[in-house]
Scaffold this motif. Structure first.
Motif, PDB file in Angstrom:
ATOM      1  N   ASN A  92       0.840  -1.209   0.000  1.00  0.00           N
ATOM      2  CA  ASN A  92       0.000   0.000   0.000  1.00  0.00           C
ATOM      3  C   ASN A  92       0.869   1.250   0.000  1.00  0.00           C
ATOM      4  OD1 ASN A  92      -1.918  -1.889   0.606  1.00  0.00           O
ATOM      5  ND2 ASN A  92      -2.562  -1.000   2.550  1.00  0.00           N
ATOM      6  N   GLU A  93       1.919   1.188   0.821  1.00  0.00           N
ATOM      7  CA  GLU A  93       2.777   2.367   0.969  1.00  0.00           C
ATOM      8  C   GLU A  93       3.533   2.645  -0.327  1.00  0.00           C
ATOM      9  OE1 GLU A  93       2.472   4.252   3.599  1.00  0.00           O
ATOM     10  OE2 GLU A  93       1.021   2.773   4.294  1.00  0.00           O
ATOM     11  N   VAL A  94       3.968   1.574  -0.970  1.00  0.00           N
ATOM     12  CA  VAL A  94       4.687   1.739  -2.234  1.00  0.00           C
ATOM     13  C   VAL A  94       3.772   2.436  -3.242  1.00  0.00           C
ATOM     14  CG1 VAL A  94       5.739   0.505  -4.164  1.00  0.00           C
ATOM     15  CG2 VAL A  94       6.146  -0.272  -1.815  1.00  0.00           C
ATOM     16  N   VAL A  95       2.552   1.938  -3.352  1.00  0.00           N
ATOM     17  CA  VAL A  95       1.622   2.486  -4.341  1.00  0.00           C
ATOM     18  C   VAL A  95       1.277   3.947  -3.998  1.00  0.00           C
ATOM     19  CG1 VAL A  95      -0.672   2.244  -5.357  1.00  0.00           C
ATOM     20  CG2 VAL A  95       0.704   0.217  -4.898  1.00  0.00           C
ATOM     21  N   ALA A  96       1.049   4.213  -2.718  1.00  0.00           N
ATOM     22  CA  ALA A  96       0.664   5.577  -2.326  1.00  0.00           C
ATOM     23  C   ALA A  96       1.779   6.582  -2.594  1.00  0.00           C
ATOM     24  CB  ALA A  96       0.267   5.606  -0.855  1.00  0.00           C
ATOM     25  N   ARG A  97       3.022   6.073  -2.703  1.00  0.00           N
ATOM     26  CA  ARG A  97       4.148   6.989  -2.942  1.00  0.00           C
ATOM     27  C   ARG A  97       4.455   7.178  -4.428  1.00  0.00           C
ATOM     28  NH1 ARG A  97       4.362   5.361   1.902  1.00  0.00           N
ATOM     29  NH2 ARG A  97       5.509   6.318   3.600  1.00  0.00           N
ATOM     30  N   PHE A  98       3.723   6.529  -5.321  1.00  0.00           N
ATOM     31  CA  PHE A  98       3.955   6.769  -6.752  1.00  0.00           C
ATOM     32  C   PHE A  98       3.857   8.278  -6.984  1.00  0.00           C
ATOM     33  CE2 PHE A  98       2.235   2.409  -8.427  1.00  0.00           C
ATOM     34  CZ  PHE A  98       3.388   1.797  -7.976  1.00  0.00           C
ATOM     35  N   GLU A  99       4.804   8.770  -7.745  1.00  0.00           N
ATOM     36  CA  GLU A  99       4.934  10.215  -7.874  1.00  0.00           C
ATOM     37  C   GLU A  99       3.630  10.901  -8.313  1.00  0.00           C
ATOM     38  OE1 GLU A  99       8.203  11.177 -10.400  1.00  0.00           O
ATOM     39  OE2 GLU A  99       7.935  13.328 -10.028  1.00  0.00           O
ATOM     40  N   GLY A 100       3.005  10.319  -9.327  1.00  0.00           N
ATOM     41  CA  GLY A 100       1.797  10.945  -9.874  1.00  0.00           C
ATOM     42  C   GLY A 100       0.670  11.005  -8.860  1.00  0.00           C
TER      43      GLY A 100
ATOM     44  N   LYS B 136      -9.867   0.406   9.510  1.00  0.00           N
ATOM     45  CA  LYS B 136     -10.055  -0.827  10.279  1.00  0.00           C
ATOM     46  C   LYS B 136     -10.136  -2.033   9.350  1.00  0.00           C
ATOM     47  CE  LYS B 136     -12.569  -1.194  13.917  1.00  0.00           C
ATOM     48  NZ  LYS B 136     -13.743  -1.192  14.814  1.00  0.00           N
ATOM     49  N   THR B 137     -10.938  -1.913   8.311  1.00  0.00           N
ATOM     50  CA  THR B 137     -11.216  -3.089   7.479  1.00  0.00           C
ATOM     51  C   THR B 137     -10.326  -3.168   6.248  1.00  0.00           C
ATOM     52  OG1 THR B 137     -13.486  -2.933   8.232  1.00  0.00           O
ATOM     53  CG2 THR B 137     -13.106  -4.329   6.333  1.00  0.00           C
ATOM     54  N   PHE B 138      -9.838  -2.032   5.777  1.00  0.00           N
ATOM     55  CA  PHE B 138      -9.119  -2.065   4.495  1.00  0.00           C
ATOM     56  C   PHE B 138      -7.661  -1.619   4.634  1.00  0.00           C
ATOM     57  CE2 PHE B 138     -13.616  -2.099   3.497  1.00  0.00           C
ATOM     58  CZ  PHE B 138     -13.675  -3.182   2.637  1.00  0.00           C
ATOM     59  N   SER B 139      -7.114  -1.896   5.795  1.00  0.00           N
ATOM     60  CA  SER B 139      -5.661  -1.877   6.047  1.00  0.00           C
ATOM     61  C   SER B 139      -4.962  -0.542   5.893  1.00  0.00           C
ATOM     62  CB  SER B 139      -4.961  -2.932   5.176  1.00  0.00           C
ATOM     63  OG  SER B 139      -4.670  -2.426   3.894  1.00  0.00           O
ATOM     64  N   THR B 140      -5.717   0.565   5.995  1.00  0.00           N
ATOM     65  CA  THR B 140      -5.005   1.839   5.919  1.00  0.00           C
ATOM     66  C   THR B 140      -4.563   2.230   7.334  1.00  0.00           C
ATOM     67  OG1 THR B 140      -6.958   3.278   6.134  1.00  0.00           O
ATOM     68  CG2 THR B 140      -6.407   2.511   3.933  1.00  0.00           C
ATOM     69  N   PRO B 141      -3.456   2.948   7.457  1.00  0.00           N
ATOM     70  CA  PRO B 141      -2.926   3.229   8.793  1.00  0.00           C
ATOM     71  C   PRO B 141      -3.845   4.142   9.600  1.00  0.00           C
ATOM     72  CG  PRO B 141      -1.561   4.255   7.099  1.00  0.00           C
ATOM     73  CD  PRO B 141      -2.619   3.504   6.391  1.00  0.00           C
ATOM     74  N   HIS B 142      -3.806   4.009  10.896  1.00  0.00           N
ATOM     75  CA  HIS B 142      -4.677   4.791  11.771  1.00  0.00           C
ATOM     76  C   HIS B 142      -3.916   5.057  13.056  1.00  0.00           C
ATOM     77  CE1 HIS B 142      -8.123   6.406  13.581  1.00  0.00           C
ATOM     78  NE2 HIS B 142      -8.765   5.334  13.938  1.00  0.00           N
TER      79      HIS B 142
ATOM     80  N   ALA C  94      -5.311  -0.436  -3.156  1.00  0.00           N
ATOM     81  CA  ALA C  94      -4.144  -1.315  -3.336  1.00  0.00           C
ATOM     82  C   ALA C  94      -4.370  -2.623  -2.571  1.00  0.00           C
ATOM     83  CB  ALA C  94      -2.877  -0.616  -2.853  1.00  0.00           C
ATOM     84  N   TYR C  95      -4.896  -2.490  -1.378  1.00  0.00           N
ATOM     85  CA  TYR C  95      -5.147  -3.671  -0.540  1.00  0.00           C
ATOM     86  C   TYR C  95      -6.218  -4.570  -1.175  1.00  0.00           C
ATOM     87  CZ  TYR C  95      -7.106  -6.238   3.465  1.00  0.00           C
ATOM     88  OH  TYR C  95      -7.595  -7.211   4.295  1.00  0.00           O
ATOM     89  N   ILE C  96      -7.300  -3.939  -1.633  1.00  0.00           N
ATOM     90  CA  ILE C  96      -8.397  -4.712  -2.230  1.00  0.00           C
ATOM     91  C   ILE C  96      -7.892  -5.437  -3.475  1.00  0.00           C
ATOM     92  CG2 ILE C  96     -10.592  -4.466  -3.493  1.00  0.00           C
ATOM     93  CD1 ILE C  96     -11.309  -2.223  -1.453  1.00  0.00           C
ATOM     94  N   MET C  97      -7.119  -4.730  -4.308  1.00  0.00           N
ATOM     95  CA  MET C  97      -6.672  -5.346  -5.559  1.00  0.00           C
ATOM     96  C   MET C  97      -5.583  -6.387  -5.315  1.00  0.00           C
ATOM     97  SD  MET C  97      -7.117  -2.275  -8.234  1.00  0.00           S
ATOM     98  CE  MET C  97      -7.763  -3.240  -9.540  1.00  0.00           C
ATOM     99  N   ALA C  98      -4.746  -6.149  -4.300  1.00  0.00           N
ATOM    100  CA  ALA C  98      -3.692  -7.133  -4.016  1.00  0.00           C
ATOM    101  C   ALA C  98      -4.313  -8.439  -3.534  1.00  0.00           C
ATOM    102  CB  ALA C  98      -2.726  -6.581  -2.969  1.00  0.00           C
ATOM    103  N   ASN C  99      -5.429  -8.360  -2.822  1.00  0.00           N
ATOM    104  CA  ASN C  99      -6.053  -9.573  -2.275  1.00  0.00           C
ATOM    105  C   ASN C  99      -7.052 -10.212  -3.220  1.00  0.00           C
ATOM    106  OD1 ASN C  99      -5.253 -10.189   0.655  1.00  0.00           O
ATOM    107  ND2 ASN C  99      -5.398  -7.969   0.579  1.00  0.00           N
ATOM    108  N   GLY C 100      -7.805  -9.391  -3.936  1.00  0.00           N
ATOM    109  CA  GLY C 100      -8.855  -9.938  -4.789  1.00  0.00           C
ATOM    110  C   GLY C 100      -9.970 -10.523  -3.940  1.00  0.00           C
TER     111      GLY C 100
END
Ligand SMILES: Cc1ncc(COP(=O)(O)O)c(C=O)c1O
Length: 459
Positions: A97-105, A280-286, A347-353
């Motif tokens: 998730n972190e890698v994807v969120a840091r994509f420059e665009g 909570k459910t979709f793995s984003t930091p809190h 990213a989490y949803i797509m990585a897991n399917g």
């Protein structure tokens, strides 16, 4: 060999104060000789200039670096160990998730960028919306709210706007005693009075009480499902029917959807509007209060009231924001919410399917039941109903020896956990934690009157 595992302790729990490291004449800076005229600060700052800086620590650069680096290791974090805060458990945040969120665009995208050069970001919002609609079985969504409680506010404002539009404003919101604490706060903020609904012996809504309390004054029932006891409302269809028959709506606090994703869909069991906690459910930091994200999904009849803007596909096929929504409750958040969290959740949803998400749900429920099985017998299990995402024990047995839940939580610190509600019922727990720099603080005084500044004894 001892079966008790050693605590994972902090690097050094006995770090002295920086003032204690001080010795006269040391400095952490080295400036070149002055090559401009010296200025008297009082001439510029007037009376605000301080001639006497008080007692300052005198330390070398490496001493400062080491001191603060060691202090920083005292910050407990999900990456250091388990952080179980009851229902609001801190979950692992996958690094992808972190890698994807840091994509420059994505990371450098600006909300004021024209839509035509933001198609990728808009596509992320749209795809995440579609995924969450699919997962919840609802029909429309806003990703704007910045937290679960903010989602509740948005959702109940939708209910209020809808009922007012029907010419049917109502006064009350029913809230079960097993609901999350933010639910009654939300109802009150939206101008409703809150009526408490009893739980039955199984920890579920007491349906006869609901029947008795439901009338044309009730705007909605706010139901946390599974609730904070980890219990799924088995009569959810009946509950929805009771509400709907009398013109009320069913709001679901979906913060605990990690027990349901890929298994059942609230939209299919009668929920009209709900929020999700992406953190909570979709793995984003809190951590440290956010940034969170609490999307609100609803049925089609509530869609006209969603906050502006909504993401749409325009007639030319591009994606954009629609602001022309006369019935909207208005804006609930600047721009479109915490976009970085939307990226991570997708990213989490797509990585897991679909299969991976379903497996995650099964694992969450299995884990809670594993703990339940392991601790049942040691701790009193007040509700025998099958556990979903969490299990709640009471301290009744330990209390006979004077040990309360709070003592058990303190003792957990010695084992490298952020405190939660179970541990070892040894009498020594009355003074735990033993391994930290300070043992038991006066928690109320520490929260209300924290002393954050060091003062020399003479002052
Ligand atoms: C069931 C439930 N509802 C609502 C909330 C409130 O969410 P937030 O802390 O994001 O405002 C929480 C806590 O995370 C929760 O567990």
């Amino acid at each position: 060999m001892s079966r008790v595992k050693k605590a994972s302790r902090h690097v050094n729990q006995n770090e002295g104060l920086i003032f204690e490291k001080s010795s006269p004449g040391k400095a952490a800076w080295l400036l070149p000789p002055l090559d401009v005229p010296e200025v008297d600060p009082a001439k510029i700052l007037g009376a605000s200039a301080r001639a006497d800086l008080g007692h300052m620590p005198e330390v070398s650069e490496i001493e400062i670096i080491r001191h603060f680096t060691r202090l920083s290791t005292w910050n407990y974090a999900i990456d250091l160990g388990m952080y179980p805060l009851g229902s609001c458990t801190m979950k692992y945040n996958p690094r992808v998730n972190e890698v994807v969120a840091r994509f420059e665009g994505l990371a450098n995208g600006h909300p004021y960028q024209p839509e035509k050069i933001s198609q990728g970001a808009l596509r992320i919002l749209q795809t995440l919306s579609e995924c969450l609609i699919d997962i919840t079985g609802m029909e429309a969504i806003t990703l704007q709210p910045a937290a679960g409680a903010h989602g509740e506010l948005t959702g109940i404002l939708l209910v209020r706007a809808y009922l007012e539009k029907q010419g049917n404003p109502r006064k009350k919101i029913l809230i079960p005693d097993s609901a999350h604490g933010t639910n009654p706060a939300t109802a009150a903020i939206c101008g409703y009075s809150v009526e408490n609904l009893k739980s039955n012996a199984a920890g579920m809504v007491d349906v006869p009480s609901l029947v008795a309390q439901m009338n044309s004054d009730v705007a909605a029932l706010m139901l946390t499902n599974p609730n904070t006891l980890g219990v799924f409302e088995q009569e959810i269809h009946k509950i929805a029917d009771i509400l709907h028959d009398k013109g009320g709506l069913l709001y679901m606090d979906g913060a605990n959807m990690n027990a349901l994703v890929g298994k059942v869909r609230p939209g299919d069991f009668g929920v009209d509007v709900m929020h999700l906690n992406l953190h909570k459910t979709f793995s984003t930091p809190h951590g440290g209060g956010g940034p969170g994200s609490g999307p609100v999904a609803c049925k089609q009849f509530l869609e006209p009231f969603l906050p502006v803007p909504v993401v749409i596909t325009k007639s030319d096929g591009t994606i954009g924001f629609d602001y022309q929504r006369p019935q909207s409750i208005g804006r609930v958040r600047a721009f479109y919410g915490n976009f970085g969290m939307h990226v991570r959740a997708l990213a989490y949803i797509m990585a897991n399917g679909p299969e991976g998400l379903r497996q995650t749900t099964e694992d969450a429920v299995l884990n809670a039941n594993y703990l339940r099985q392991a601790l049942d017998g040691t701790y009193e299990l007040p509700y025998k109903t099958p556990s979903m995402h969490e299990v709640v024990f009471s301290d009744r047995r330990q209390a006979t020896r004077g040990v309360k839940t709070g003592d058990i939580a303190k003792r957990l610190i010695d084992y490298g956990f952020h405190p939660y509600t179970t541990s070892f019922p040894l009498i020594v727990v009355l003074e735990a934690p033993h391994s930290t720099r300070v043992s038991r603080l006066d928690e109320v005084a520490a929260a209300r009157k924290p002393v954050l500044r060091w003062k020399p004894v003479s002052q």
